[in-house]
Each structure stands twice: as C-alpha cells, then as structure tokens.
Design a protein around this motif. Structure first.
Motif, mmCIF file in Angstrom:
data_model
loop_
_atom_site.group_PDB
_atom_site.id
_atom_site.type_symbol
_atom_site.label_atom_id
_atom_site.label_comp_id
_atom_site.label_asym_id
_atom_site.label_seq_id
_atom_site.Cartn_x
_atom_site.Cartn_y
_atom_site.Cartn_z
ATOM 1 N N THR A 15 0.692 -1.533 0.060
ATOM 2 C CA THR A 15 -0.192 0.203 -0.469
ATOM 3 C C THR A 15 0.706 1.828 0.191
ATOM 4 N N HIS A 16 2.089 1.075 -0.028
ATOM 5 C CA HIS A 16 3.302 2.003 -0.209
ATOM 6 C C HIS A 16 3.938 2.520 -1.224
ATOM 7 N N THR A 17 4.433 3.496 -1.663
ATOM 8 C CA THR A 17 5.255 4.096 -2.818
ATOM 9 C C THR A 17 6.728 3.984 -2.330
ATOM 10 N N VAL A 18 7.544 2.749 -2.621
ATOM 11 C CA VAL A 18 8.554 3.433 -2.203
ATOM 12 C C VAL A 18 9.480 3.940 -2.979
ATOM 13 N N MET A 19 10.908 4.497 -2.476
ATOM 14 C CA MET A 19 11.759 4.722 -3.722
ATOM 15 C C MET A 19 13.124 4.493 -2.770
ATOM 16 N N PRO A 20 14.241 5.654 -3.674
ATOM 17 C CA PRO A 20 15.774 5.189 -2.684
ATOM 18 C C PRO A 20 15.925 6.167 -1.123
ATOM 19 N N GLY A 21 16.601 5.995 -0.990
ATOM 20 C CA GLY A 21 16.880 6.775 0.467
ATOM 21 C C GLY A 21 17.229 8.433 0.060
ATOM 22 N N LEU A 22 15.994 9.028 1.268
ATOM 23 C CA LEU A 22 16.518 10.049 0.818
ATOM 24 C C LEU A 22 17.695 11.186 1.338
ATOM 25 N N GLY A 38 23.148 -4.229 -7.288
ATOM 26 C CA GLY A 38 24.323 -3.592 -6.948
ATOM 27 C C GLY A 38 24.042 -2.660 -6.504
ATOM 28 N N LYS A 39 22.880 -2.000 -5.970
ATOM 29 C CA LYS A 39 23.448 -0.710 -4.879
ATOM 30 C C LYS A 39 23.554 -1.114 -3.299
ATOM 31 N N LEU A 40 22.966 0.090 -3.108
ATOM 32 C CA LEU A 40 23.080 -0.034 -1.137
ATOM 33 C C LEU A 40 21.991 -0.192 -0.930
ATOM 34 N N ALA A 41 21.433 -0.631 0.071
ATOM 35 C CA ALA A 41 20.392 -0.916 0.200
ATOM 36 C C ALA A 41 19.559 0.074 1.411
ATOM 37 N N ASP A 42 19.648 1.252 0.277
ATOM 38 C CA ASP A 42 18.958 2.594 1.001
ATOM 39 C C ASP A 42 17.434 3.081 0.815
ATOM 40 N N ILE A 43 16.505 2.429 1.234
ATOM 41 C CA ILE A 43 14.268 2.683 0.877
ATOM 42 C C ILE A 43 14.354 3.406 2.066
ATOM 43 N N VAL A 44 13.285 4.172 1.234
ATOM 44 C CA VAL A 44 11.862 4.137 2.239
ATOM 45 C C VAL A 44 11.328 4.475 1.458
ATOM 46 N N ALA A 45 9.537 4.651 2.085
ATOM 47 C CA ALA A 45 8.168 4.438 1.609
ATOM 48 C C ALA A 45 7.446 5.129 2.498
ATOM 49 N N VAL A 46 6.352 5.156 1.678
ATOM 50 C CA VAL A 46 5.181 6.829 2.755
ATOM 51 C C VAL A 46 3.584 5.656 1.763
ATOM 52 N N GLU A 47 2.634 5.848 2.963
ATOM 53 C CA GLU A 47 1.791 5.654 2.278
ATOM 54 C C GLU A 47 1.027 6.073 1.601
ATOM 55 N N GLY A 48 0.152 5.662 0.145
ATOM 56 C CA GLY A 48 -0.255 6.559 -0.656
ATOM 57 C C GLY A 48 0.447 6.829 -1.638
ATOM 58 N N ASP A 49 0.657 8.064 -1.871
ATOM 59 C CA ASP A 49 1.153 8.405 -3.208
ATOM 60 C C ASP A 49 1.392 10.206 -3.265
ATOM 61 N N PRO A 50 2.621 9.590 -2.995
ATOM 62 C CA PRO A 50 3.284 11.693 -2.856
ATOM 63 C C PRO A 50 2.884 12.223 -4.507
ATOM 64 N N LEU A 51 3.376 11.704 -5.456
ATOM 65 C CA LEU A 51 3.479 12.521 -6.448
ATOM 66 C C LEU A 51 1.405 13.080 -6.725
ATOM 67 N N SER A 92 7.171 6.491 6.680
ATOM 68 C CA SER A 92 7.014 5.418 7.536
ATOM 69 C C SER A 92 7.799 4.418 7.712
ATOM 70 N N PHE A 93 7.934 4.030 6.318
ATOM 71 C CA PHE A 93 9.544 3.054 6.522
ATOM 72 C C PHE A 93 10.543 3.650 6.170
ATOM 73 N N VAL A 94 11.677 3.004 6.585
ATOM 74 C CA VAL A 94 13.708 3.735 6.801
ATOM 75 C C VAL A 94 14.576 2.930 6.880
ATOM 76 N N MET A 95 15.325 2.481 5.539
ATOM 77 C CA MET A 95 16.087 1.204 5.488
ATOM 78 C C MET A 95 17.980 1.778 5.071
ATOM 79 N N LYS A 96 18.474 1.658 5.384
ATOM 80 C CA LYS A 96 19.681 1.945 5.282
ATOM 81 C C LYS A 96 20.835 1.249 5.561
ATOM 82 N N ASP A 97 21.634 0.975 4.342
ATOM 83 C CA ASP A 97 22.590 0.115 4.261
ATOM 84 C C ASP A 97 22.343 -1.582 4.873
#
Length: 429
Positions: free
Chosen positions: A73-80, A395-408, A418-423
């Motif tokens: 239910t989230h929009t997932v994107m690279p770490g900011l 192959g890239k480092l696992a920096d990933i964040v997500a927000v519920e809904g559509d930020p666009l 709501s979700f943060v992953m770093k390294d």
C-alpha cells in the motif's frame, strides 16, 4: 550536562538500533524509478546484507532465509538525501550564546538526537555544510560509520571557510578583546596562501568536501547579507587545492557577484542563490553547477524575523529581506533549466522537518517526481556516489524509504515517511 544525562543519551541511541542488515524481500505496491521518472507497480526488491541484489516485476515469495516486508500500500523510493544540513546545532533565540556555555562534547551528544530525527524523516544521506561546534560533524560521521549510533550517512565539510569579518568568521559580533585574529586553522583566510592552508587543514581534520561562504549571510552577526567576500585569486586557490585533495567545493552565496566569481573559479554547487540573475544562470548551466535552494530555511528565518528578540537586531532586517526571496529564485532557476539538488539548511530550522522542502519546491513549479529525483539521483550525482546510491537498482546499497499513499498526487505525504532502511538495516517500520 551531568553524567546521568550523558549515559541516558548514549543508552537511548543504542536502544534505537532496531535491526541489523539481513536478507529481505520488499513487496512494493508502487516503486519510483527516479532515473526514468516512471512509476512501477507491484515490484519486489531483494536485499542481501546491505546491497540490493534484484529488482523484479511481481511479488516474489520470500524464502526461508528471507524476511518479507509488505509495502503493497506504499510508494517505495531510494533513501532521501539532503545536501545542506548542520547537525551540530539548531538556531533559536538562545543559540547565539551557546558557545559560551557549551563544550564540543555537549554539542556532540546533542547531535546524536538531531541525526536520529533526520534519519527517521527518511534522509539516509546528508551533506553537513559547516559545524556550529568545531569537529562535531566529523566525529558524528565516524560514530555512525562504526555503528555506535544511528544516523544518516554524512559527508562533512567541517569548518566553513570565510574571510575576516565575513559570514562564518566565528568571532563576528563579540567584543574587541575576544575577536582576536582567526586564521586558516579556524577557517578564516585572507589571500591565496591562507586559502590553500585552510583547505589542507580541513583535509587534516577529516573533512569530505569544502564549503565556502563567498558572500555575506543572513544569520551572521554582520551587517551585509549579500556582498562578495572572496577575491577571485582566493577562490581559485581554494578550488585548485581542493581538486588536488579530491574535494568538491560548494559555496554559500546570496549576492550575484559572489556567485559569478565562484562559478568562474570552478565550484561544484551554489547554496541559497537568492539574488541569482540571468548571467549567474547562464554560467551555472554552462559549467554544470548545481543549485541547492534551501527554501525552507528562507521561509523560516523570514517568519522568525517578525518576532522581536528571536534574532539579534543586526540579523532581523537581513532575514526579513533575503529569506522570502529564495522561493521565487528557485522557481526561476528551475524554469530556466538549472540543475537542482535537494537541500534545506536544516539546523537553521528544527532537524527532522527536512521534507517540508518538497512542498515548497512543488508550489514553485517543480513536478513532484522531479522534486523527489532532486533528493535522490541528483543529490547522488552531486556527491559523485550515483554508482552506489540514488536509485533502487541491482548492485546499489540498500537505502530505501516508503510512504503510504501516493506522494506524486500529494507531495505533503513526504513529511510522513513510514519505512526507512539504510545500508540494509531497518531503521523505521
């Protein structure tokens, strides 16, 4: 600060470490491809240790050694990434006297909290562009790298380099017998030889890049907020020496003349850019210089300038005049095709509110997807790390964040990460 407070802060920082890097499968309802500006629906991201090992269409079933993270239910994107923060402090109505009552160790412990707020807001990488307390950002970077505390990946400039009496001269505004005559060790230069020594001193202290204050500034205890404060010879000496040491160079600048000199000397990015004119824009495009706008800081200082006593009196008229202009400057720069990298000047306003910048960028005419791109791929290119970060790719480092809904559709959702992953480590879920 008592020993009980210090122990509590350290213990709290250790407790906040929620997991270690492992094997994960992320089910992303929407995945943002920031390279092509494309929304991808129903994708899986496979992570092993701290690296992305596959990005595939469809929802892949997790194996026995993998943990499933359901973000359907989230929009997932690279770490900011925020290209302009100051993690060693926060400006407020009492901060101008802090240096008389706080030690570097006090500031370092406080910066742990600022780093945590920044990371939990979704910003996994930052450039720290000048310490309020000498040595703190570099020490903070080291502590995060060693896993002692949680925080964003830091690229630290250390002490900003200024000229005598200029923005970032640490002795501005104090009484005469305390002014002394700071030099390259303290980040104050006069002439090309001083400039070279100041760059080498930052290298010696462990900086990752060089930051100059080439014009007057808003919050310094000096009258002029936009006049040029470096000669061209000084700028050339800084840039040439910086390149020898593998540094990029960024410059704080409000006035147009200071920007022109800096661009012609070969700097990599311009911070604030308030009075950017057509010639500055032409030079930036010709020389592929990035603009880091910091609209949030401009709006914040303009608002606080209206409050008597919040800033020293020498600061208030500068904040009221310069702060509100950055929004329109950004709108014009974007329209004219200047390269944009996301940056906020967090520390001028409270840490953790970095994502407000997205809303201001969109209100100035930048599409939401491009605003997110400026805080991911563009920022990684400015840092010269787009080979390892800035997009979600194999192959890239696992920096990933997500927000519920559509930020666009509603860019304000970027303030609700709501979700943060770093390294490869889950920080927030």
């Amino acid at each position: 600060m008592g020993i009980k407070s210090i122990i509590f802060i350290i213990f709290w920082g250790l407790l906040s470490c929620s997991s270690v890097a492992g094997n994960y499968v992320i089910h992303a309802g929407t995945l943002l491809d920031v390279k092509s500006l494309t929304q991808l629906n129903n994708y899986s991201i496979l992570i092993k240790d701290n690296q992305i090992i596959a990005v595939t269409k469809g929802f892949v079933e997790a194996q026995d050694d993998q943990q499933l993270i359901d973000l359907k239910t989230h929009t997932v994107m690279p770490g900011l990434m925020d290209m302009h923060v100051h993690l060693s402090g926060e400006i407020n109505k009492t901060s101008y006297s802090e240096k008389f009552f706080m030690n570097e160790s006090d500031a370092a412990l406080r910066s742990v909290v600022f780093a945590s707020k920044t990371l939990n807001a979704g910003f996994t990488t930052v450039r720290d562009l000048g310490d309020f307390f000498r040595g703190v950002p570099v020490a903070l970077r080291k502590a995060i790298e060693k896993g002692y505390i949680q925080g964003p990946r830091i690229y630290a400039a250390g002490k900003s380099i200024a000229t005598t009496g200029g923005h970032a001269d640490p002795t501005n505004g104090v009484k005469l017998d305390m002014m002394a005559d700071p030099g390259p060790l303290q980040g104050v230069i006069n002439g090309a030889d001083d400039a070279r020594k100041a760059v080498r001193q930052r290298y010696k202290e462990g900086a990752d890049l060089i930051k100059l204050t080439v014009t007057g500034g808003v919050l310094s205890l000096a009258k002029n907020g936009s006049n040029p404060q470096f000669t061209f010879d000084e700028l050339q000496a800084v840039v040439t020496t910086a390149k020898d040491y593998g540094f990029t160079v960024t410059v704080h600048a409000h006035g147009a003349e200071g920007m022109k000199r800096a661009i012609q000397a070969g700097v990599d990015s311009i911070e604030h850019g308030t009075y950017m004119d057509a010639e500055v824009i032409r030079l930036m495009k010709k020389n592929k210089v990035y603009f880091v706008p910091t609209i949030t800081a401009g709006k914040w200082v303009a608002e606080k300038a209206a409050i008597a006593g919040y800033y020293p009196e020498v600061v208030r008229p500068k904040a009221a005049a310069i702060g509100p202009k950055i929004h329109d400057t950004f709108a014009n720069a974007y329209k004219k095709g200047v390269m944009i990298a996301f940056g906020t000047d967090a520390g001028v306003f409270p840490h953790g509110l970095n994502a407000r910048e997205f809303e201001y960028m969109v209100s100035a005419g930048m599409p939401a997807f491009e605003a997110i791109q400026s805080a991911t791929l563009n920022a990684a290119k400015l840092l010269r790390i787009d080979n390892i970060l800035g997009s979600i790719d194999n192959g890239k480092l696992a920096d990933i964040v997500a927000v519920e809904g559509d930020p666009l559709a509603d860019i304000r959702l970027m303030q609700q990460i709501s979700f943060v992953m770093k390294d490869g480590e889950i920080i927030k879920q």
